[in-house]
Design a protein around this motif. Structure first.
Motif, PDB file in Angstrom:
ATOM      1  N   VAL B  27       0.842  -1.200   0.000  1.00 21.43           N
ATOM      2  CA  VAL B  27       0.000   0.000   0.000  1.00 21.43           C
ATOM      3  C   VAL B  27       0.876   1.248   0.000  1.00 21.43           C
ATOM      4  O   VAL B  27       0.662   2.180  -0.788  1.00 21.43           O
ATOM      5  N   THR B  30       2.527   1.733  -3.436  1.00 22.14           N
ATOM      6  CA  THR B  30       1.612   2.068  -4.529  1.00 22.14           C
ATOM      7  C   THR B  30       0.859   3.372  -4.285  1.00 22.14           C
ATOM      8  O   THR B  30       0.210   3.887  -5.190  1.00 22.14           O
ATOM      9  N   LEU B  31       0.969   3.901  -3.077  1.00 23.13           N
ATOM     10  CA  LEU B  31       0.449   5.252  -2.846  1.00 23.13           C
ATOM     11  C   LEU B  31       1.401   6.277  -3.448  1.00 23.13           C
ATOM     12  O   LEU B  31       0.991   7.359  -3.862  1.00 23.13           O
ATOM     13  N   VAL B  32       2.678   5.929  -3.497  1.00 23.32           N
ATOM     14  CA  VAL B  32       3.688   6.864  -3.993  1.00 23.32           C
ATOM     15  C   VAL B  32       3.822   6.782  -5.507  1.00 23.32           C
ATOM     16  O   VAL B  32       3.888   7.797  -6.189  1.00 23.32           O
ATOM     17  N   THR B  33       3.833   5.557  -6.020  1.00 24.65           N
ATOM     18  CA  THR B  33       3.990   5.362  -7.471  1.00 24.65           C
ATOM     19  C   THR B  33       3.183   4.141  -7.900  1.00 24.65           C
ATOM     20  O   THR B  33       3.119   3.168  -7.158  1.00 24.65           O
ATOM     21  N   ASP B  34       2.641   4.162  -9.080  1.00 25.52           N
ATOM     22  CA  ASP B  34       2.025   2.955  -9.622  1.00 25.52           C
ATOM     23  C   ASP B  34       3.124   1.939  -9.908  1.00 25.52           C
ATOM     24  O   ASP B  34       4.170   2.284 -10.460  1.00 25.52           O
ATOM     25  N   ARG B  76      -2.345   0.582  -7.948  1.00 20.09           N
ATOM     26  CA  ARG B  76      -2.359   1.941  -7.406  1.00 20.09           C
ATOM     27  C   ARG B  76      -3.024   1.955  -6.046  1.00 20.09           C
ATOM     28  O   ARG B  76      -4.124   1.422  -5.874  1.00 20.09           O
TER      29      ARG B  76
END
Lengths: 117, 117
Positions: B27, B30-34, B76
């Motif tokens: 998490v 994927t919060l920072v980058t896809d 994401r």
DNA sequence: CTCTGATACAACCATTTGATTGTACGATAC
DNA sequence: GTATCGTACAATCAAATGGTTGTATCAGAG
């Protein structure tokens, strides 16, 4: 103030303890008023031992504490742990913000503040 | 704004999904980058399928979404769900405050604002 | 002291979780 | 077209979870 970083194990136990409706209800009720184990047990459609186990899970997660009062054990919700959980979630929000920040700086300049990737 | 109450089941899934270090890490990232599923899988000391399952758990909890890009699936993080979790924890805090309020009114008067208990 | 209420805890069982390997399939590279 | 990369999914398995009943202990009432 006791900052005391939570270990990954602690965080696991914390969120897992919150991942059950009965346990969440116990936390809610014991945050408002101290309640004995048997009083709690009376409220749910399950055995006394089952409720006892839920309380044990909450205790290991430090979401409640127990204190003897006569032959009863009074259960009390521990708001501090709730707040620690909130802080953990806050950190996710900060990470997300960093994404936006980087996007912003990409849009703002052609050679932004991304040093040595 | 979509308020959409979460069902108890939804809340269970949400907190349970957060109760695993690998999933929390996914998490965060994927919060920072896809990141694609296989890129994520490369990062952890477990099989591809295991990581895939963790992502599936996060998806069911709506903590991440997947979008096809070529033959990859980009993962994401979904901050909205994190915020919903925060709101759930806020509610605990409010309950706790009600305890203090009642204590305060008990101390303030002899016949306080406790109507018909 | 004896009875009873409140709790603790062990043993047991069904289901879920977290991981594995193996197979299949769609999209891209060549 | 064929090879291969990325993904999906089924089958399997050990361990953890969530519940049960039964037994033991401990403090207070009579």
């Amino acid at each position: 103030m006791v900052v005391s970083e939570l270990s990954e194990q602690d965080v696991n136990r914390l969120f897992r303890a919150l991942a059950d409706a009965t346990r969440r209800d116990i936390v809610r009720r014991t945050l408002v008023t101290d309640i004995s184990v048997s009083q709690l047990a009376d409220s749910y459609e399950m055995s006394f031992a089952a409720v006892q186990k839920h309380i044990a899970v909450l205790e290991e997660a430090h979401l409640v504490t127990k204190a003897a009062r006569g032959r009863e054990r009074m259960v009390r919700g521990n708001l501090d742990r709730i707040r620690q959980a909130q802080r953990l979630l806050d950190h996710f929000e900060e990470l997300w913000r960093s994404r936006i920040d980087r996007l912003d700086s990409l849009l703002a300049e052609d050679s932004p503040a991304t040093p040595d990737t």
